[in-house]
Design a protein around this motif. Structure first.
Motif, mmCIF file in Angstrom:
data_model
loop_
_atom_site.group_PDB
_atom_site.id
_atom_site.type_symbol
_atom_site.label_atom_id
_atom_site.label_comp_id
_atom_site.label_asym_id
_atom_site.label_seq_id
_atom_site.Cartn_x
_atom_site.Cartn_y
_atom_site.Cartn_z
ATOM 1 N N ILE A 68 9.244 -11.868 -0.066
ATOM 2 C CA ILE A 68 7.796 -11.921 -0.244
ATOM 3 C C ILE A 68 7.139 -11.247 0.950
ATOM 4 O O ILE A 68 7.649 -11.326 2.084
ATOM 5 N N ALA A 69 6.044 -10.562 0.697
ATOM 6 C CA ALA A 69 5.335 -9.869 1.772
ATOM 7 C C ALA A 69 3.861 -9.743 1.401
ATOM 8 O O ALA A 69 3.513 -9.651 0.213
ATOM 9 N N THR A 70 2.989 -9.755 2.402
ATOM 10 C CA THR A 70 1.557 -9.570 2.172
ATOM 11 C C THR A 70 1.081 -8.316 2.882
ATOM 12 O O THR A 70 1.606 -7.929 3.934
ATOM 13 N N VAL A 71 0.057 -7.707 2.301
ATOM 14 C CA VAL A 71 -0.614 -6.566 2.916
ATOM 15 C C VAL A 71 -2.112 -6.810 2.825
ATOM 16 O O VAL A 71 -2.647 -7.091 1.746
ATOM 17 N N ARG A 72 -2.781 -6.718 3.958
ATOM 18 C CA ARG A 72 -4.221 -6.929 3.984
ATOM 19 C C ARG A 72 -4.944 -5.791 3.262
ATOM 20 O O ARG A 72 -4.407 -4.695 3.122
ATOM 21 N N PRO A 73 -6.187 -6.039 2.822
ATOM 22 C CA PRO A 73 -6.946 -4.986 2.154
ATOM 23 C C PRO A 73 -7.117 -3.739 3.024
ATOM 24 O O PRO A 73 -7.300 -3.833 4.241
ATOM 25 N N ASN A 74 -7.010 -2.581 2.385
ATOM 26 C CA ASN A 74 -7.270 -1.283 3.009
ATOM 27 C C ASN A 74 -6.288 -0.908 4.112
ATOM 28 O O ASN A 74 -6.613 -0.104 4.988
ATOM 29 N N VAL A 75 -5.084 -1.474 4.075
ATOM 30 C CA VAL A 75 -4.043 -1.129 5.036
ATOM 31 C C VAL A 75 -3.021 -0.218 4.353
ATOM 32 O O VAL A 75 -2.399 -0.609 3.362
ATOM 33 N N PRO A 76 -2.822 1.008 4.855
ATOM 34 C CA PRO A 76 -1.805 1.892 4.275
ATOM 35 C C PRO A 76 -0.418 1.267 4.431
ATOM 36 O O PRO A 76 -0.090 0.717 5.487
ATOM 37 N N HIS A 77 0.392 1.364 3.392
ATOM 38 C CA HIS A 77 1.718 0.762 3.451
ATOM 39 C C HIS A 77 2.635 1.400 2.418
ATOM 40 O O HIS A 77 2.182 2.082 1.493
ATOM 41 N N THR A 78 3.912 1.141 2.577
ATOM 42 C CA THR A 78 4.929 1.547 1.605
ATOM 43 C C THR A 78 5.794 0.344 1.300
ATOM 44 O O THR A 78 6.250 -0.353 2.212
ATOM 45 N N ILE A 79 6.001 0.085 0.010
ATOM 46 C CA ILE A 79 6.850 -1.026 -0.401
ATOM 47 C C ILE A 79 8.046 -0.463 -1.172
ATOM 48 O O ILE A 79 7.894 0.393 -2.030
ATOM 49 N N GLU A 80 9.233 -0.941 -0.830
ATOM 50 C CA GLU A 80 10.459 -0.519 -1.507
ATOM 51 C C GLU A 80 11.207 -1.760 -1.973
ATOM 52 O O GLU A 80 11.086 -2.833 -1.390
ATOM 53 N N SER A 81 11.993 -1.600 -3.034
ATOM 54 C CA SER A 81 12.725 -2.726 -3.607
ATOM 55 C C SER A 81 14.134 -2.307 -3.983
ATOM 56 O O SER A 81 14.355 -1.200 -4.486
ATOM 57 N N GLU A 82 15.090 -3.204 -3.754
ATOM 58 C CA GLU A 82 16.461 -2.957 -4.189
ATOM 59 C C GLU A 82 16.559 -2.966 -5.710
ATOM 60 O O GLU A 82 17.432 -2.317 -6.286
ATOM 61 N N PHE A 83 15.675 -3.717 -6.356
ATOM 62 C CA PHE A 83 15.615 -3.807 -7.805
ATOM 63 C C PHE A 83 14.533 -2.854 -8.294
ATOM 64 O O PHE A 83 13.574 -2.577 -7.569
#
Length: 276
Positions: A68-83
């Motif tokens: 589980i992970a959170t990202v605040r509004p308007n923050v650039p990010h990259t999310i990756e998943s093994e699935f």
């Protein structure tokens, strides 16, 4: 050209497990993640793995092995998943007090496994149901978070402006339109909007416009017509904005959403969510 959205609550093959619940204030998405690219949205994002682990990169930091992970509004990010697929819970920040958002972010950090179990449990129940839409923000929060997040008090005039921006099909809404409707000068309206919501009108409108795309992602639709219908001036602006918000081109989003079941909060049958 106005696009008439069809009823997307048809009988999809439940085997894919891809579904989305959407309202003006919340989104629950369980589906394909796509190739990992940078994305920036105006919402608070909670990512939960369906299987395997997640990898989140934001603010120059990379966290791996997450469920589980959170990202605040308007923050650039990259999310990756093994699935291949992921769960994403989206909360619109103007609907919740800032203190409650901070407490939720801290709760994910302190009690992540409990939230993971709760959110996955709701997902596994919903994927087996044959149901229509019809849910409230309170039901959504209670089922997924175990609590109802306190609403952010807003000036009634700004609430009226937000309601106009939440209409997901039709002519583009301008600051002048909103100001005229509530008898304010444009400059006064823009100041009040940012004071109440914590974000500029222009940035808020860009976020909502990109979010409106979600209502149509399993439709067979001409993308140029869709861009016009949800308020973009042309296809180029549409493609650039969608890629910035979602990290994917519009065609890739539509391609990965063909078997997505969508349930909306505006269903006329008044069906209710059930606890997981």
């Amino acid at each position: 050209m106005k696009h008439e959205r069809r009823d997307s609550n048809r009988d999809f093959d439940h085997g894919s497990g891809h579904l989305m619940l959407i309202s003006p204030e919340r989104v629950f998405y369980a589906g394909l993640l796509g190739r990992p690219r940078g994305r920036t949205t105006g919402s608070l994002m909670i990512y939960v793995s369906i299987e395997g682990r997640l990898k989140l990169t934001q603010n120059g930091r990379c966290d791996e092995g997450l469920t589980i992970a959170t990202v605040r509004p308007n923050v650039p990010h990259t999310i990756e998943s093994e699935f291949r697929s992921v769960i994403n819970v989206t909360i619109e920040p103007e609907t919740v007090t800032p203190a409650a958002l901070e407490q939720l972010i801290q709760r994910v950090s302190d009690d992540g496994p409990t939230l993971v179990e709760r959110i996955r449990g709701a997902y596994h129940q919903w994927r087996l149901e044959k149901r229509r839409g019809g849910f409230t923000t309170q039901e959504f929060d209670s089922i997924l978070l175990g609590e109802v997040l306190p609403r952010r008090p807003l000036d009634a005039r700004i609430v009226a402006a937000i309601a106009r921006l939440n209409v997901f099909s039709g002519p583009a809404v301008t600051a002048a339109d909103c100001a005229d409707a509530i008898n304010l000068s444009q400059s006064r309206f823009l100041h009040l909007f940012k004071q109440e919501t914590g974000i500029s009108f222009r940035a808020y409108r860009a976020h909502k416009r990109a979010r409106h795309l979600l209502h149509f992602v399993n439709d067979d639709i001409n993308l140029a017509h869709l861009a016009q219908d949800i308020g973009y001036p042309d296809s180029t602006h549409f493609c650039h904005s969608i890629r910035r918000f979602y990290g994917l081109k519009p065609r890739a989003i539509f391609s990965g959403s063909r078997d997505l079941r969508i349930y909306r909060s505006d269903a006329s049958d008044g069906a209710q969510l059930v606890t997981a």
